[in-house]
Scaffold this active site. Sequence first.
Site, PDB file in Angstrom:
ATOM      1  N   GLN A   1      -4.937   9.718  11.219  1.00 23.39           N
ATOM      2  CA  GLN A   1      -4.394   8.564  11.939  1.00 23.39           C
ATOM      3  C   GLN A   1      -5.197   8.279  13.207  1.00 23.39           C
ATOM      4  OE1 GLN A   1      -2.144   6.785  10.444  1.00 23.39           O
ATOM      5  NE2 GLN A   1      -1.869   5.236  12.034  1.00 23.39           N
TER       6      GLN A   1
ATOM      7  N   SER B   1       3.219   7.443  13.265  1.00 25.67           N
ATOM      8  CA  SER B   1       3.097   6.753  11.968  1.00 25.67           C
ATOM      9  C   SER B   1       4.011   7.347  10.909  1.00 25.67           C
ATOM     10  CB  SER B   1       1.654   6.843  11.463  1.00 25.67           C
ATOM     11  OG  SER B   1       1.575   6.312  10.158  1.00 25.67           O
TER      12      SER B   1
ATOM     13  N   HIS C   1       3.329   7.159   7.910  1.00 25.35           N
ATOM     14  CA  HIS C   1       2.436   7.733   6.894  1.00 25.35           C
ATOM     15  C   HIS C   1       2.271   9.242   7.108  1.00 25.35           C
ATOM     16  CE1 HIS C   1       0.987   4.181   4.685  1.00 25.35           C
ATOM     17  NE2 HIS C   1       1.177   3.532   5.811  1.00 25.35           N
TER      18      HIS C   1
ATOM     19  N   GLU D   1       4.550  -6.577   6.853  1.00 25.36           N
ATOM     20  CA  GLU D   1       3.678  -5.747   6.023  1.00 25.36           C
ATOM     21  C   GLU D   1       4.289  -5.594   4.628  1.00 25.36           C
ATOM     22  OE1 GLU D   1       2.400  -2.028   7.622  1.00 25.36           O
ATOM     23  OE2 GLU D   1       1.434  -2.954   9.361  1.00 25.36           O
TER      24      GLU D   1
END
Length: 255
Positions: A134, A160, A162, A218
């Site tokens: 990241q 994040s 993710h 998104e």
Amino acid sequence: MNRGRTLPLLFALILAGCVPTTPAHSEIPAPTQKPVAAPAISPVPIPAPTVAAINVTLYSTNEADSIWVVADKLRPLQPKRYVPAGLKTINVPHSSEPTLRDDAAKAYLKMFRAAKSDNVNLVVQSAYRSYSTQVTVYNGWVASLGRKAADLQSARPGYSEHQTGLSVDIASATAGCTIQACFSTTPEGKWLNKNAWRFGWHLRYPNGKTAVTGYKFEPWHWRYVGVELATELHLTPKITMEEFFNLPAAPDYAP
Ligand SMILES: [Zn+2]
């Protein structure tokens, strides 16, 4: 009475239509057509979809390893260098390593197969990203867009989703629009909007919610939250996890 003369006359009148052969209608009681009363229907209220149908405290929204963890610009992962246990790389079309946490990986596989059977071809664009990955991703965006614009589409390291192994960016195998708003108009984007919730995935950054999530629309970014919560969120379109759990809006990082 001379029957021999009367009967031929009567037949002649019948043939001429002068003598009614059946009694007048007025003599027959009209059939009564009483309306059959409809069975009384007591109004049963249809409950509106409610966000209170599940126990909202079932899983933590703070713990980094919870499927309901809410990470945003005001809620960094704890610790910021958190690494999930049980990461798993799955065998699906991808443009970067398709690694997710085990539960999210299983849910992605199920969704991928269901989409394929509908002739919709999902591609993993980006899945698990470590803290150090990241750093690279975020710095790349800052270099090309500047910090302010980068913050609208890429989380700083430690912030994040993710990094939890529960989020995946999905692309279309054929339609383009990768990591662009128009992904929502591709067959893959449309299919995900309609079906992803059934596999436990939630559209984390919906259109028009930048002031809450801190990110622009998104349509490619899907977050695994489990079928139960994904269903609740689906029943309330465009609601964010922040709103659902009554958490503060996170349009920007704390100064
Ligand atoms: Zn993403």
